[in-house]
Design an enzyme around this catalytic site. Structure first.
Site, mmCIF file in Angstrom:
data_model
loop_
_atom_site.group_PDB
_atom_site.id
_atom_site.type_symbol
_atom_site.label_atom_id
_atom_site.label_comp_id
_atom_site.label_asym_id
_atom_site.label_seq_id
_atom_site.Cartn_x
_atom_site.Cartn_y
_atom_site.Cartn_z
ATOM 1 N N ARG A 20 16.556 -21.834 0.719
ATOM 2 C CA ARG A 20 15.256 -21.981 0.052
ATOM 3 C C ARG A 20 15.424 -22.547 -1.355
ATOM 4 N NH1 ARG A 20 13.292 -17.529 1.561
ATOM 5 N NH2 ARG A 20 12.099 -18.388 3.287
ATOM 6 N N ASP A 45 8.929 -23.236 6.278
ATOM 7 C CA ASP A 45 9.315 -22.419 7.413
ATOM 8 C C ASP A 45 10.828 -22.342 7.407
ATOM 9 O OD1 ASP A 45 8.492 -20.712 9.452
ATOM 10 O OD2 ASP A 45 8.795 -22.216 10.994
ATOM 11 N N PHE A 80 15.645 -10.291 1.420
ATOM 12 C CA PHE A 80 14.745 -9.805 2.471
ATOM 13 C C PHE A 80 15.169 -10.449 3.783
ATOM 14 C CE2 PHE A 80 12.898 -13.697 0.883
ATOM 15 C CZ PHE A 80 12.296 -14.306 1.981
ATOM 16 N N GLY A 81 14.477 -10.111 4.849
ATOM 17 C CA GLY A 81 14.771 -10.737 6.138
ATOM 18 C C GLY A 81 16.188 -10.441 6.606
ATOM 19 N N LYS A 128 21.885 -15.889 -5.417
ATOM 20 C CA LYS A 128 21.419 -16.302 -4.095
ATOM 21 C C LYS A 128 20.718 -17.656 -4.160
ATOM 22 C CE LYS A 128 18.034 -15.320 -0.504
ATOM 23 N NZ LYS A 128 16.835 -14.563 -0.116
ATOM 24 N N LYS A 148 8.712 -13.930 0.256
ATOM 25 C CA LYS A 148 8.889 -15.382 0.230
ATOM 26 C C LYS A 148 8.133 -15.989 -0.957
ATOM 27 C CE LYS A 148 8.797 -17.681 4.365
ATOM 28 N NZ LYS A 148 8.232 -18.586 5.423
ATOM 29 N N THR A 179 2.192 -19.199 2.286
ATOM 30 C CA THR A 179 2.812 -17.994 2.823
ATOM 31 C C THR A 179 2.012 -16.737 2.509
ATOM 32 O OG1 THR A 179 4.843 -16.738 3.026
ATOM 33 C CG2 THR A 179 4.289 -17.525 0.823
#
Lengths: 211, 211
Positions: free
Chosen positions: A193, A78, A163-164, A187, A22, A17
């Site tokens: 993830r 991904d 993020f995102g 989280k 990430k 990445t």
């Protein structure tokens, strides 16, 4: 079957990445799981175009290219946010939903606009975050794992963490806060993830990867 | 906002399912979460035909009918195994994949046969178990949650525990054993139904359900 790393020797993995957020999560989660040393992608190895039409295909594209370029085991993931009311979009296009080079805020704004315009507007805005993660070894062996978390898309962004799409994702396994309102360890405990990477660490500890 | 149950008073829920294995899991998981008392469906309330084309629709059909028939809050879930190589099948048809009245073994046999015949045979046989669970109150309020776990479909059934497709589902967040080879508490800790029901219990404790 022997493990992929020698006892007491960490497995060195190069991270595909180029996304700092990430990479930070991968370090936090795989670092906590132990047994792995993570290196950033060498600056002279170019990023791979994510031309796959699935998360699996893109993770493999990235891991294969980096492992070949470095001669070192490579880890790539991904991730997609799959929203029922949008037929699974943004999915594999999550990071570029509002176009190439889109910011997180651009993508979130497009997501909220699409949901406002969708036929099912006002419904529960069901969604799932899904991460596919793969380690590719130079000899072609692969180990992959997946993590999923279900939730809903909030009406408006909330929170400063993550993020995102984190500011608009409310996990079902939570107390109503968005991912961006959770502490990182809260989280990671339930996130796509977190689940994928803990499962990967366990697999790397346990098994010789098969092709 | 007030909670749905008074402090110290368990919330009484009638279970829509007629499947003893599923009812046992609901009792184990929601029972452990606390605050809820579970009753079986009254014998004089007929089962509902699952005519919905999504897990959500079927859970709602069952919960709405039972809540209306009993005047009591009702809990219903619907669960599907979504296999990538089969385009998401058996999905909402998981419990009757090999036909109405199919046994677990019939469904598993059909799944393995379909995978053997699929164009992607020999691939990683990726799949996800997904449970949608809903509580419907007589006044029309609803609380729903979802749980997902990713994994692969094994080549052959292994293990005596669990039910349904458990003997051929190897969760990514595990050590290679199928769900049927795990102890119930090991399975529930990561399973689709465990995640959905723990999230539901938390939601019922925490919030007044909205429509």
């Amino acid at each position: 079957m022997s493990g992929v790393a020698q006892p007491g020797m960490p497995l060195v993995l190069v991270m595909a990445t180029a996304n700092h957020d990430k990479a930070a999560e991968i370090r936090q989660i795989l670092g906590a799981a132990g047994g792995v040393r993570l290196l950033p992608r060498p600056a002279d190895v170019p990023d791979v175009e994510e031309t796959g039409d699935t998360l699996e295909a893109n993770a493999r594209l990235k891991a294969v290219a980096l492992s070949a370029a470095t001669g070192t085991p490579a880890v790539a993931d991904d991730t997609g946010l799959e929203v029922d009311a949008l037929g699974g979009a943004p999915g594999v296009r999550s990071s570029r939903y509002a176009g190439e080079g889109a910011t997180y805020a651009d993508n979130v704004a497009k997501l909220l606009a699409e949901l406002d315009a969708s036929p099912g507007r006002g419904g529960p805005r069901r969604a799932r975050f899904r991460t596919v993660v793969m380690v590719r070894f130079p000899d072609g062996r692969e180990v992959w794992r997946e993590g999923v978390v279900a939730g809903t898309v909030a009406e408006t962004p909330r929170g400063e963490g993550g993020f995102g799409y984190d500011p608009v994702f409310v996990p079902d396994e939570g107390d109503g806060r968005t991912f961006a309102e959770l502490r990182p360890e809260e989280k990671h405990a339930i996130s796509h993830r977190g689940r994928a990477l803990r499962a990967l660490a366990e697999a790397l500890r346990r098994e010789a990867p098969s092709t």
